[in-house]
Enzyme design. Structure first.
Site, short mmCIF file in Angstrom:
data_model
loop_
_atom_site.label_atom_id
_atom_site.label_comp_id
_atom_site.label_asym_id
_atom_site.label_seq_id
_atom_site.Cartn_x
_atom_site.Cartn_y
_atom_site.Cartn_z
N LYS A 161 -13.88 71.75 -2.35
CA LYS A 161 -13.88 70.61 -3.27
C LYS A 161 -15.15 69.78 -3.05
O LYS A 161 -15.77 69.33 -4.01
CB LYS A 161 -12.62 69.75 -3.06
CG LYS A 161 -11.35 70.44 -3.55
CD LYS A 161 -10.07 69.75 -3.08
CE LYS A 161 -8.86 70.56 -3.54
NZ LYS A 161 -7.58 70.10 -2.97
N GLN A 173 -4.75 65.77 0.60
CA GLN A 173 -4.59 67.22 0.69
C GLN A 173 -3.23 67.54 1.29
O GLN A 173 -2.86 67.01 2.34
CB GLN A 173 -5.73 67.81 1.53
CG GLN A 173 -5.77 69.32 1.58
CD GLN A 173 -6.07 69.97 0.23
OE1 GLN A 173 -6.74 69.40 -0.62
NE2 GLN A 173 -5.56 71.16 0.02
N ASP A 209 -4.79 64.08 -8.72
CA ASP A 209 -3.90 65.23 -8.53
C ASP A 209 -2.72 65.19 -9.51
O ASP A 209 -1.94 66.14 -9.59
CB ASP A 209 -3.33 65.17 -7.11
CG ASP A 209 -3.69 66.40 -6.29
OD1 ASP A 209 -4.23 67.35 -6.86
OD2 ASP A 209 -3.40 66.39 -5.09
N1 GUN Z 1 -2.77 71.88 -1.42
C1 GUN Z 1 -2.91 73.05 -2.08
N2 GUN Z 1 -3.25 72.82 -3.36
C2 GUN Z 1 -3.34 71.49 -3.51
C3 GUN Z 1 -3.65 70.63 -4.60
O1 GUN Z 1 -3.93 71.05 -5.73
N3 GUN Z 1 -3.62 69.31 -4.35
C4 GUN Z 1 -3.31 68.82 -3.13
N4 GUN Z 1 -3.29 67.51 -2.98
N5 GUN Z 1 -3.01 69.57 -2.09
C5 GUN Z 1 -3.02 70.89 -2.29
#
Ligand code: GUN
Length: 292
Positions: A57, A101, A124
């Site tokens: 990211k 995350q 998100d």
């Molecule tokens: N963990 C795995 N995929 C994601 C996601 O799209 N967002 C978040 N916050 N955590 C994740």
């Protein structure tokens, strides 16, 4: 022996196109706003898969011109400490998006923590307000993975109207919002999950099959209708016979490619689309904050 091979839904290639579009939109806006868009990704603990996602990211942000305000905390960090970090990011004018995350260490209440994020910075799409907006088909920040699936289907002109879409998985991150987005696009939606009986009977009837259960290669050729569109959201790390680690999806790619019309690869399918939608959401929040 079956020779037909499904057409690839190339999320990697399309995500790079989206990156280019965002990069030029940001360059234009930045000269007016006087600052770049900003994203803060919070990670707690040392889950190696999470660390890899966060690095991804951050690299993607850098490539399009989004400033990163990432924070990495030790696994024993308290709820109240994380809460106050989120509150200060909510107030930080340089930050347009905040993402925690997942998964968090089990002793932290992730739902309560996600509630602390200001809904207008919830890139998100996991805040109850944004999930509620999705259910009502109101504008709002949408969960990145299902939004990425929808954009990729749209890019390949795959029509959903009146089609039977089967979503395998009911997580709040993917399965539930995915089902709502397919319904919004006028598909007839079935949600299947770990307690579903006669799974094959259901998947075999799917025009569109979305696999998001986290079970490596669960979907085999005999579970798929001829000509179906199969989207593999699974990212499972396995160690093969030679002791090498690699990523595989929830779909047995080689088998299903002989039956389906369209299929996403893993890696290079929905993973990069998720990141592209995160960048898009951050830029959308940036634009809204600039206009407000
Ligand atoms: N963990 C795995 N995929 C994601 C996601 O799209 N967002 C978040 N916050 N955590 C994740």
């Amino acid at each position: 022996m079956e020779t037909k091979t499904a057409k690839l839904l190339d999320g990697k290639a399309y995500s790079l196109k989206i990156h280019e579009q965002l990069k030029s939109a940001i360059a234009q806006l930045e000269s007016i706003v006087g600052r770049p868009p900003g994203l803060a990704v919070l990670m707690v603990g040392d889950n190696p898969a999470s660390a890899a996602y966060v690095r991804n990211k951050e690299r993607a942000c850098e490539s399009v011109g989004i400033a990163s305000f990432n924070r990495h905390f030790p696994r024993e960090t308290s709820f109240s400490e994380l809460q106050s970090v989120i509150h200060s990011l909510n107030d930080d004018k340089r930050v347009d998006g905040i993402l925690v995350q997942l998964p968090l260490p089990p002793d932290l209440d992730s739902v309560a923590l996600l509630h602390q994020i200001a809904p207008e910075k919830d890139v998100d799409g996991l805040h109850p307000l944004n999930l509620g907006r999705l259910i009502r088909s109101e504008p709002g920040l949408r969960s990145c993975t299902p939004a990425g699936v929808m954009r990729l289907l749209q890019e390949y002109s795959i029509s959903l109207e009146g089609k039977h879409a089967v979503v395998l998985g009911r997580s709040i991150l993917v399965g539930k919002p995915m089902s709502m987005m397919l319904l919004e696009a006028n598909a007839t939606v079935t949600i299947a999950h770990s307690r579903t009986q006669n799974l094959q009977e259901i998947t075999k009837n799917a025009d569109i099959l979305i696999a998001a259960v986290g079970i490596p290669q669960l979907i085999t050729a005999q579970m798929v209708k001829k000509g179906a569109v199969v989207v593999d959201v699974g990212i499972n790390r396995i160690t093969d016979q030679n002791g090498k680690s690699r990523l595989i999806g929830d779909v047995n790619f080689e088998e299903v490619a002989t039956v389906a019309n369209f299929l996403t690869p893993v890696p290079g399918g929905i993973g990069p689309m998720t990141v592209a939608m995160l960048l898009q959401n951050t830029v959308n929040s940036y634009q809204l904050s600039v206009n407000s």
